[in-house]
Design a protein around this motif. Structure first.
Motif, PDB file in Angstrom:
ATOM      1  N   GLY A 390     -44.686 -22.905  40.127  1.00  0.00           N
ATOM      2  CA  GLY A 390     -45.448 -22.027  40.969  1.00  0.00           C
ATOM      3  C   GLY A 390     -45.894 -20.841  40.238  1.00  0.00           C
ATOM      4  O   GLY A 390     -45.752 -20.859  38.908  1.00  0.00           O
ATOM      5  N   THR A 391     -46.606 -19.952  40.903  1.00  0.00           N
ATOM      6  CA  THR A 391     -47.429 -18.927  39.815  1.00  0.00           C
ATOM      7  C   THR A 391     -46.795 -17.531  40.430  1.00  0.00           C
ATOM      8  O   THR A 391     -47.415 -16.492  40.376  1.00  0.00           O
ATOM      9  CB  THR A 391     -48.719 -18.954  39.988  1.00  0.00           C
ATOM     10  N   SER A 392     -45.628 -17.382  41.175  1.00  0.00           N
ATOM     11  CA  SER A 392     -45.130 -16.072  41.315  1.00  0.00           C
ATOM     12  C   SER A 392     -43.730 -16.149  41.193  1.00  0.00           C
ATOM     13  O   SER A 392     -42.910 -17.146  40.949  1.00  0.00           O
ATOM     14  CB  SER A 392     -45.248 -16.082  42.892  1.00  0.00           C
ATOM     15  N   GLY A 393     -43.036 -15.022  41.229  1.00  0.00           N
ATOM     16  CA  GLY A 393     -41.525 -14.902  40.757  1.00  0.00           C
ATOM     17  C   GLY A 393     -40.538 -15.442  41.771  1.00  0.00           C
ATOM     18  O   GLY A 393     -39.513 -15.406  41.508  1.00  0.00           O
ATOM     19  N   GLY A 394     -41.022 -15.822  42.999  1.00  0.00           N
ATOM     20  CA  GLY A 394     -39.997 -16.069  43.760  1.00  0.00           C
ATOM     21  C   GLY A 394     -39.207 -15.095  44.529  1.00  0.00           C
ATOM     22  O   GLY A 394     -39.696 -14.077  44.783  1.00  0.00           O
ATOM     23  N   PRO A 400     -38.477 -11.646  37.006  1.00  0.00           N
ATOM     24  CA  PRO A 400     -40.050 -11.552  37.407  1.00  0.00           C
ATOM     25  C   PRO A 400     -40.851 -12.279  36.448  1.00  0.00           C
ATOM     26  O   PRO A 400     -40.469 -12.472  34.971  1.00  0.00           O
ATOM     27  CB  PRO A 400     -40.451  -9.956  36.999  1.00  0.00           C
ATOM     28  N   CYS A 401     -41.855 -12.857  36.997  1.00  0.00           N
ATOM     29  CA  CYS A 401     -42.775 -13.665  36.198  1.00  0.00           C
ATOM     30  C   CYS A 401     -44.107 -13.764  36.717  1.00  0.00           C
ATOM     31  O   CYS A 401     -44.396 -13.561  37.977  1.00  0.00           O
ATOM     32  CB  CYS A 401     -42.183 -14.930  35.874  1.00  0.00           C
ATOM     33  N   GLU A 402     -45.128 -14.531  35.936  1.00  0.00           N
ATOM     34  CA  GLU A 402     -46.045 -14.721  36.756  1.00  0.00           C
ATOM     35  C   GLU A 402     -46.655 -16.332  37.177  1.00  0.00           C
ATOM     36  O   GLU A 402     -47.212 -16.704  37.695  1.00  0.00           O
ATOM     37  CB  GLU A 402     -47.369 -14.390  35.663  1.00  0.00           C
ATOM     38  N   SER A 403     -45.621 -17.146  36.392  1.00  0.00           N
ATOM     39  CA  SER A 403     -45.515 -18.398  36.669  1.00  0.00           C
ATOM     40  C   SER A 403     -44.172 -19.126  36.105  1.00  0.00           C
ATOM     41  O   SER A 403     -43.516 -18.407  35.412  1.00  0.00           O
ATOM     42  CB  SER A 403     -46.664 -19.428  35.849  1.00  0.00           C
ATOM     43  N   TYR A 404     -43.558 -20.076  36.957  1.00  0.00           N
ATOM     44  CA  TYR A 404     -42.178 -20.487  36.819  1.00  0.00           C
ATOM     45  C   TYR A 404     -42.214 -21.964  36.829  1.00  0.00           C
ATOM     46  O   TYR A 404     -43.256 -22.560  37.475  1.00  0.00           O
ATOM     47  CB  TYR A 404     -41.238 -19.765  37.798  1.00  0.00           C
ATOM     48  N   TYR A 432     -40.178 -19.452  32.242  1.00  0.00           N
ATOM     49  CA  TYR A 432     -41.162 -18.488  32.821  1.00  0.00           C
ATOM     50  C   TYR A 432     -42.327 -18.344  31.968  1.00  0.00           C
ATOM     51  O   TYR A 432     -42.151 -18.188  30.578  1.00  0.00           O
ATOM     52  CB  TYR A 432     -40.355 -17.370  33.167  1.00  0.00           C
ATOM     53  N   ASP A 433     -43.686 -18.344  32.326  1.00  0.00           N
ATOM     54  CA  ASP A 433     -44.543 -17.630  31.751  1.00  0.00           C
ATOM     55  C   ASP A 433     -45.231 -18.364  30.524  1.00  0.00           C
ATOM     56  O   ASP A 433     -44.650 -18.064  29.437  1.00  0.00           O
ATOM     57  CB  ASP A 433     -44.561 -16.349  31.366  1.00  0.00           C
TER      58      ASP A 433
END
Length: 659
Positions: A390-394, A400-404, A432-433
């Motif tokens: 996905g594209t959020s940190g969950g 924290p991230c922009e994609s995972y 991540y990212d």
């Protein structure tokens, strides 16, 4: 047929087809126009010739009238004068009182009469047909009839034809047929019948226009056009197919691996743009291949490191960071995290790289992080065994991230375990990212699955190795460490006690009369007694204390940082725990009791008081055990204690340092 041949044929069909059709149309048009022009000439000549013949008739009529109106005495003079002027070739005057006289230029045939008129003289006012030798016009006076005639000869016909621009022949059928045959295929003819005003039967002949020259010119134009078209087609096909041939040659070179091949750009047209695009494609492909080669070499190095690590160690703290760094390099991820499942179901962070925020901590602090299975992205992957992307940190408690991209770490399936359940999820590998891309792709998922499989194999192998090592160092009956491990641990503890100036107490325990238990109740009951005895030993020890089964019914206990007095306390506690609670069993015979009372004899030795090496201390404890056995059993003895050799019960140690 080659492309050049097809282009040449197509161009010739496109160019020469219309040219040939146009040539045929022009040829047909030229013939039709020529025929129309000939017909127009004949029509015009017919009108002109008719007018000329009419003029001759009017001239003869005027001459006849002129002779008829003058006095009779002057008629001959006027007739001669008219003939001299060429207004008539013959003038004939007849009447009741005059004799017919020959006229100037008249022949014998012309004066032969037939019905009062010379033979062959055609009356302009009323043509009668037949052979014509002259045209005649008559004028009647009161006493005479005057006939003015004009000889029809070649000169007259020539003058008439010259006026109409045609060749004129007298319309005698025989002569007309002869003229027709003589000019067949070379001239156009028009027959004029004799009628009032145009009394001569004439044949007008117009030389037919010869189209041979025009056809030759047209054929020459077609040939020149065809030659030019062939040359243009060859040039066009060559100029079109040569860049394509160069492009095909370059593509074949590129297909064979020569990425330095470039195509020349001849002109800034579509083919030039195609060649430029091909050159740009090969440059980008070359750069991509170079980057891919570098990435492959780097991946090979990481895989070599990973393989060496997997084959040379069973330490997860060394294996998992290598797997994490290799997977980050292969996918271009900024950060990564590996978590392993614990027995209570929680996920424990084992290693991380590039993490930010609250997760940017030291390795020791990271090892304290725990996540609940089934919660958040990582917990969901661990509980379901399905990868997530996905594209959020969950969850907020995750990095924290922009994609995972997170995949489960699973143990490899065991093909020999028929009917057994598949191993569960061992942990989670998360990245991540992805650098240079807003999200991870399917190729990254496949790559990460491969590394997760390697991690699963590594974790499984380490655990299998630990279990195998535990089984090789533990006693399967009691669960205590075996004699092999005893030697190693005793040596290590003696070295540590010697290095730090500490004490180490060794207890050697032996069940009393255990052979009678086996003989009376059987070996199964004996095994049950040994297992229960080992359980009571574990309950009476600290966490740092270590218990071993040395063999048979003999056990050893190591008490680090414990002096003789502490060893005596432990010996008393263990003896009481064994003595006061008999072991319940299932007797084989009704006369046997269902509980077995057991006791234990214990020998105590202390390092460095009773020995300077591990073996010396162990031998001293064995000697103390035999002393306890000889003292009546169900007691303990301290090594090299003279008082204990004569006393029947436990003796206080000579030196008490506290436990």
């Amino acid at each position: 047929m080659t492309l050049r041949g097809r282009l040449t044929s197509a161009f010739l069909v496109v160019v020469l087809g219309p040219v040939l059709l146009g040539s045929i149309f022009v040829a047909l048009t030229v013939g039709a126009v020529s025929r129309e022009r000939t017909a127009d000439r004949l029509d015009h000549a017919a009108v002109t010739v008719g007018a000329a013949v009419s003029a001759v008739c009017r001239q003869l009529q005027a001459a006849a009238d002129a002779v008829a109106v003058v006095p009779a005495t002057e008629r001959s003079a006027v007739a001669d004068q008219l003939i001299a002027r060429g207004l008539a070739t013959a003038i004939r005057m007849t009447g009741p009182d005059q004799q017919t006289r020959p006229v100037q230029g008249s022949s014998r045939e012309e004066v032969l009469e037939k019905g009062g008129r010379p033979v062959g003289w055609q009356d302009c006012a009323g043509p009668a047909g037949g052979a014509v030798t002259a045209l005649a016009a008559s004028a009647d006076a009161s006493d005479v009839t005057v006939l003015a005639a004009q000889r029809v000869d070649g000169a007259l016909l020539a003058r008439i034809g010259e006026a109409g621009g045609v060749a004129v022949t007298l319309g005698d059928p025989a002569r007309r047929a002869e003229a027709q045959r003589s000019t067949e295929g070379e001239a156009a003819h028009r027959a004029l019948t004799a009628e009032p005003g145009q009394p001569l039967p004439l044949t007008l002949t117009v030389p037919a226009a010869d189209p041979t020259l025009r056809y030759m010119i047209l054929a020459a134009i077609v040939l020149v056009t065809a030659l030019v078209a062939i040359l243009a087609a060859r040039w066009l096909a060559r100029s079109t197919t040569r860049p394509l041939g160069d492009l095909a040659w370059a593509a074949d070179r590129v297909a064979n691996g020569d990425l330095d091949t470039r195509v020349p750009i001849p002109r800034p047209d579509e083919l030039g743009r195609l060649a430029g695009t091909f050159n740009r494609m090969t440059r980008e492909l070359q750069s991509y291949v170079q980057a891919l080669t570098a990435s492959r070499d780097q991946l090979r190095r990481h895989l070599a490191i990973l393989g060496d690590t997997l084959s040379s160690t069973h330490d997860l703290d060394r294996i998992l960071p290598v797997i994490l760094r290799t997977s980050m390099t292969a996918t271009g991820a900024r950060a990564g995290l590996i978590l392993l499942a614990e027995p209570d179901g929680r996920l424990a962070a084992r290693c991380g790289a590039g993490l930010t925020g609250d997760w940017d901590v030291t390795a020791a602090e990271l090892a304290q992080r725990r996540l609940v299975a089934g919660r958040g992205v990582l917990g969901t992957v661990a509980s379901t065994g399905a990868p997530l992307r996905g594209t959020s940190g969950g969850a907020p408690d995750e990095p924290p991230c922009e994609s995972y991209l997170a995949v489960p770490i699973c143990a490899p399936p065991n093909p020999d375990a028929d009917g057994e359940p598949e191993p569960g999820t061992l942990g989670v590998l998360a990245l991540y990212d992805r650098l240079g891309c807003p999200a991870f792709e399917d190729a990254d998922l496949r790559t990460l699955r491969t590394f997760a499989g390697q991690a699963g194999v590594a974790v499984h192998n380490v655990r299998v190795h630990e279990e195998a090592q535990r089984l090789s160092l533990t006693d399967p009956l009691t669960g205590l460490w075996n004699y092999r491990y005893l030697r190693e641990v005793l040596r290590r503890e003696v070295e540590r006690a010697s290095r730090f100036g500490r004490m180490l107490t060794v207890l050697v325990l032996d069940l009393d009369h255990f052979k009678e238990v086996n003989d009376t109740y059987g070996h199964a009951a004996g095994d049950l007694v040994l297992g229960e005895f080992a359980r009571r030993i574990r309950l009476g020890l600290r966490e740092v204390d270590v218990a071993f089964r040395q063999g048979g019914e003999e056990f050893v206990v190591l008490l680090p940082e414990t002096d003789a007095y502490g060893g005596v306390i432990v010996a008393e506690r263990l003896g009481a725990a064994v003595r006061e609670w008999p072991v319940p069993i299932d007797p084989r015979r009704p006369d046997l009791a269902d509980r077995i009372s057991i006791s234990v004899s214990i020998g105590i030795a202390v390092f460095p008081e009773h020995g300077n090496t591990a073996q010396e201390v162990l031998d001293a404890a064995d000697e103390a055990l035999y002393a306890a056995k000889n003292s009546g059993r169900d007691t303990y003895r301290l090594a090299f204690d003279p008082a204990s050799a004569t006393s029947g019960g436990p003796q206080p140690p000579r030196q008490v340092r506290g436990r």
